[in-house]
Enzyme design. Structure first.
Site, short mmCIF file in Angstrom:
data_model
loop_
_atom_site.label_atom_id
_atom_site.label_comp_id
_atom_site.label_asym_id
_atom_site.label_seq_id
_atom_site.Cartn_x
_atom_site.Cartn_y
_atom_site.Cartn_z
N LYS A 66 97.32 -12.72 90.22
CA LYS A 66 97.85 -13.19 88.94
C LYS A 66 97.40 -14.63 88.65
O LYS A 66 96.90 -14.94 87.57
CB LYS A 66 99.37 -13.12 88.99
CG LYS A 66 100.07 -13.74 87.80
CD LYS A 66 101.56 -13.90 88.08
CE LYS A 66 102.28 -14.57 86.94
NZ LYS A 66 102.33 -13.75 85.72
N GLY A 120 118.86 -11.03 69.25
CA GLY A 120 119.65 -11.59 70.35
C GLY A 120 119.14 -12.91 70.86
O GLY A 120 119.83 -13.92 70.80
N SER A 121 117.90 -12.95 71.35
CA SER A 121 117.44 -14.18 71.97
C SER A 121 116.76 -15.08 70.95
O SER A 121 116.14 -14.61 70.01
CB SER A 121 116.48 -13.88 73.11
OG SER A 121 115.41 -13.10 72.66
N GLU A 128 121.22 -16.27 73.83
CA GLU A 128 120.85 -15.83 75.19
C GLU A 128 120.16 -16.90 76.05
O GLU A 128 119.42 -16.57 76.97
CB GLU A 128 119.96 -14.57 75.13
CG GLU A 128 120.65 -13.40 74.44
CD GLU A 128 119.82 -12.10 74.45
OE1 GLU A 128 119.00 -11.93 75.37
OE2 GLU A 128 120.02 -11.27 73.55
N TRP A 187 115.18 -0.19 84.67
CA TRP A 187 114.42 -1.38 85.05
C TRP A 187 114.86 -1.95 86.40
O TRP A 187 114.59 -3.10 86.72
CB TRP A 187 114.49 -2.43 83.93
CG TRP A 187 113.57 -2.08 82.79
CD1 TRP A 187 112.59 -1.13 82.80
CD2 TRP A 187 113.54 -2.67 81.48
NE1 TRP A 187 111.95 -1.10 81.58
CE2 TRP A 187 112.52 -2.02 80.75
CE3 TRP A 187 114.29 -3.67 80.85
CZ2 TRP A 187 112.22 -2.35 79.42
CZ3 TRP A 187 113.97 -4.00 79.52
CH2 TRP A 187 112.96 -3.34 78.82
N CYS A 215 113.08 -1.13 71.48
CA CYS A 215 111.82 -1.70 71.01
C CYS A 215 110.64 -0.82 71.39
O CYS A 215 109.92 -1.12 72.33
CB CYS A 215 111.61 -3.12 71.48
SG CYS A 215 112.33 -3.54 73.04
N GLU A 236 111.93 -1.35 66.54
CA GLU A 236 110.63 -1.96 66.27
C GLU A 236 109.85 -1.09 65.29
O GLU A 236 109.67 0.10 65.53
CB GLU A 236 109.84 -2.08 67.58
CG GLU A 236 108.43 -2.55 67.35
CD GLU A 236 107.60 -2.63 68.61
OE1 GLU A 236 108.13 -3.05 69.65
OE2 GLU A 236 106.43 -2.25 68.54
N HIS A 261 105.61 -10.02 68.57
CA HIS A 261 104.54 -10.14 69.56
C HIS A 261 103.40 -11.01 69.04
O HIS A 261 102.48 -11.32 69.77
CB HIS A 261 103.99 -8.76 69.94
CG HIS A 261 105.04 -7.91 70.59
ND1 HIS A 261 105.73 -6.94 69.90
CD2 HIS A 261 105.54 -7.91 71.84
CE1 HIS A 261 106.59 -6.37 70.71
NE2 HIS A 261 106.51 -6.94 71.89
N1 GLN Z 1 118.70 -8.80 73.19
C1 GLN Z 1 117.42 -8.89 73.80
C2 GLN Z 1 116.66 -10.09 73.27
O1 GLN Z 1 116.79 -10.38 72.13
C3 GLN Z 1 116.63 -7.64 73.59
C4 GLN Z 1 115.30 -7.67 74.32
C5 GLN Z 1 114.56 -6.36 74.30
O2 GLN Z 1 114.87 -5.47 73.56
N2 GLN Z 1 113.56 -6.21 75.12
O3 GLN Z 1 115.91 -10.72 73.95
ZN ZN Z 2 113.43 -5.18 71.84
#
Ligand code: GLN
Ligand code: ZN
Length: 758
Positions: free
Chosen positions: A19, A436-437, A488, A565, A647, A669, A698
């Protein structure tokens, strides 16, 4: 004597050396020569680690992805890089990631699409096919690695992806049938095998994991054609399948004119004896007896018990290996010096799995007394894990046993709830929110790291995090968003954050697994019954709510995503583990509700990832996964609004299950696919509220108001305005505030214009 071999070894390095070399090269800080040297060093180490095997893989190493390597070996590289300057490695990285290291501006191309390698969390670069594609052999990479391995006196077995799987993994760019390319592809495979034979290679492992999927007759015919064509090659082929059962491809596979086959005895134990019976008596059978997908020690004695009669029957024809490439597990458990010693004694990473293989082979070849100590040690570890009070919690078991249908039911139907929620929150049409974040700045990351290392005291950490929450609440108020989030800041990862607060989890420090390219994940290890000693998010959300009169959305990760995960325990069905997680999240949801949080989002970003490879098994998975979500979400009053978020954009084939989750609002998404996803809504009348993403998080691009209005108008064709929300595709944590603010500003303005024109 049984033969031992391995299908592939993790290439990222125990310390993620690959990496750092890749990323150094991409940034222009590391010359190509040094990247190549890192590759060579890693390969040398890996072969060293596999020295005891009768045959070690060659060609499993990759600078990005083994499928992309195969495209280059077959001379099948997208035309868009053919006239660009630079080396082959430059073009390789251009396809992998859109650019190489020294591409300033004009050498960028669009990257190849990436998708999941079967049902793993590894992502490969999708081969692109068109009817007039051609193939030409380019064996240099493989031959160079073969020469390296030989210098190290390794007993080599080159590994290649087979022609059927290569075609199966790709996508047609012109709607032509990619199977029609087989005739052009096979001569290149014949030539490759010829070249390997000239190098004195005896065995070649040819991977055909596509054989564990539902192929259909045209693909099955192609399998036959391919291997009857390759039969004249002057090498012995070991056709490797893994990740599942062969089922309706079993007889076909057994009868192919190859010298041997490998099957995955871990994921398809019931097929082993069938294959033993079917396989013609001149063929080798390689059994994958060590789980290449998880991190638990193998029960060696139990394995020997079922294996011994098969070994007697097959004798020299038996080969032994891990179930699949060890790419999907971390390298070395011994690197974990701070891991809970009890749990650690139950674990085996790649190196330990090879040791296990060695012990089994010794027991088979020289009798169990030859490895009596190793077997006794293993038996003790297996028994200790089975009996450990750390693994079993009766209170959790009782709660799971008490699960009823009612637990997954809301008090009223959506239409009734929607009315009550409308009265409670009084939101405008096209309400705006985020997922969220908010951006995770360097300061936030630093504070979290310092707190974790004990360099920052609890109250100092709290102050910093609260300042960050305040900042994001203020920004959201200024923007004029309708439903706010706390941002978050305190979360490093949406699964690890919850795992750390649940009983039944441990965390490794170096348990990295390659996800794609230089990207690695470190899945938390779920080892025991799951319980929630304390509320996990309530204080943060409450603090955020205290700062604003706007409704604040509580933010949780759902049980299915936590499960998918993590490395999870193998001593009970995944569905049962998921139920335990669901009950823990349910308690958190109810605590949030009690604390006055009226809107709660439960993310299920990974729900789709858990789908079995065979469609015939989807229903079973979806039934329990959706039920677990419902258990976690539905213990609330009608007035409490439940959101969920996903997503990905392939949605059509599971839309009914998603509707059955019965979340009041789902955010998804869609922006990149220009709302293509909403095609699912043509035939299916999705009943609840939905927020199709209008901001591709993204990309650094800022969507214009016009673009957002365009997307929402498309959504409006399928879904009535009163059920539509406006939001980004996903969380904003990887973006910068400078991008996020104007993007969200456009989103809010677009919402106002849409409301005005309604
Ligand atoms: N609540 C999470 C964020 O906003 C969702 C992240 C995700 O769906 N991968 O980061
Ligand atoms: Zn997401």
């Amino acid at each position: 004597m049984a033969t031992t071999h391995n299908l592939g070894f993790p290439r990222i390095g125990a310390q993620r050396e690959l990496k750092f070399a890749q990323e150094g090269f991409w940034k222009g800080q590391l010359p190509e020569r040094e990247l190549q040297q890192t590759g060579q060093r890693l390969r040398a180490q890996n072969w060293q680690a596999q020295q005891k095997l009768d045959l070690a893989p060659v060609g499993d190493f990759s600078f990005y992805d083994q499928v992309l390597d195969t495209s280059f070996t077959l001379g099948h590289v997208p035309a868009r890089v053919s006239n660009l300057a630079g080396s082959e490695l430059d073009n390789y990285f251009r396809i992998a990631r859109g650019r190489s290291n020294n591409d300033s501006d004009c050498q960028c191309v669009h990257a190849g699409e990436m998708t999941k390698w079967f049902d793993t969390n590894y992502h490969y670069i999708v081969p692109e096919f068109s009817a007039d594609d051609t193939f030409t052999l380019n064996p240099d990479r493989l031959l160079a690695q073969l020469a390296e391995a030989r210098q190290q006196n390794v007993n080599t077995k080159p590994v290649i992806i087979g022609p059927i799987t290569y075609l199966w993994l790709g996508k047609s760019k012109d709607n032509s049938n990619r199977l029609a390319l087989l005739n052009k592809l096979l001569p290149v495979y014949s030539e490759l095998l010829q070249v390997l034979a000239e190098q004195g290679v005896e065995w070649v492992q040819i991977d055909e994991p596509a054989l564990v999927t539902e192929l259909g007759t045209d693909w099955q015919h192609a399998v036959n054609l391919a291997y009857h064509t390759l039969k004249s090659a002057p090498v012995k082929l070991l056709l490797a399948t893994y990740f599942g059962e062969l089922a309706d491809n079993l007889k076909l596979t057994c009868e192919l004119p190859v010298a041997g086959i490998h099957i995955d005895a871990i994921s398809a134990p019931a097929e082993v004896n069938k294959v033993v019976d079917w396989l013609p008596s001149h063929k080798v059978l390689s059994l994958g007896i060590i789980n290449g997908r998880n991190i638990w020690k193998t029960d060696l004695n139990a394995t020997l018990n079922w294996l011994a009669p098969i070994a007697d029957k097959l004798s020299e024809r038996l080969w032994l290996a891990p179930s699949c490439s060890l790419l999907h597990v971390p390298v070395d458990i011994n690197a974990e010096t701070t891991l809970d010693p009890e749990v650690k004694s139950w674990l085996a990473f790649a190196l330990q799995k090879l040791d296990e293989l060695q012990v089994i082979a010794s027991a088979i070849n020289h009798g169990r007394p030859s490895v009596a100590n190793e077997l006794a040690d293993n038996a003790r570890a297996i028994a200790a894990r089975r009996q450990s009070p750390r693994v079993h919690n009766n209170a959790v078991r009782t709660k799971v046993a008490g699960i009823t249908r009612e637990l997954g039911e809301r008090q009223s139907a959506y239409s009734v709830r929607a009315q009550k929620q409308r009265a409670r929150f009084n939101l405008p049409t096209y309400p705006t929110t985020t997922i969220g974040s908010f951006p995770q700045t360097l300061d936030i990351r630093k504070a979290r790291r310092q707190f974790k290392n004990g360099e920052l005291k609890q109250d100092e950490y709290l102050t910093q995090m609260q300042a960050e929450i305040k900042r994001s609440v203020r920004e959201q108020e200024t923007l004029g968003l309708d439903v706010l989030v706390h941002g978050e800041a305190e979360r490093n990862d949406m699964v690890e954050y919850f795992g750390e607060q649940l009983d039944g989890y441990v965390f490794s420090r170096f348990g990295w697994v390659q996800s794609y390219g230089s990207r690695c994940v470190k899945p938390p290890i779920l080892f025991g019954d799951i319980s929630r000693p304390n509320a996990m998010t309530v204080e943060w959300i409450q603090y955020a709510q205290s700062l604003t009169d706007k409704p604040l959305k509580g933010m949780l990760t759902g049980p299915v995503t936590i499960l998918n995960w993590s490395f999870v325990r193998d001593d009970q069905p995944r569905s049962e583990t998921c139920q335990q997680l669901a009950l823990a999240i349910r308690d958190e949801v109810q605590d949030l509700e009690k604390a006055g949080v009226g809107i709660i989002q439960i993310d299920e970003a990974a729900l789709r990832e858990g789908l079995p490879l065979r469609k015939s098994q989807w229903k079973n998975y979806l039934d329990w996964a959706v039920e677990c979500f419902r258990i976690s979400a539905n213990g609330v009053a009608d007035e409490t609004q439940i959101h969920t978020h996903m997503c990905y954009s392939e949605f059509n084939d599971i839309i009914e299950s998603i509707a059955h989750m019965d979340a009041d609002v789902i955010t998804i998404e869609t922006s990149r696919s220009d709302m293509e996803l909403l095609d699912a809504f043509d035939d299916f009348n999705y009943p609840n509220d939905i927020g199709p993403g209008v901001y591709d998080i993204h990309s650094p691009n800022i969507p214009s108001q016009e673009h957002i209005i365009h997307l929402m108008s498309k959504a409006r064709e399928r879904i009535p305005a009163e059920r539509l929300w406006i939001n980004p595709d996903c969380g904003l944590k990887t973006r910068q505030w400078e991008e996020v603010l104007p993007a969200l500003q456009n989103m809010v303005s677009a919402a106002k214009r849409l409301r005005a024109s309604a």
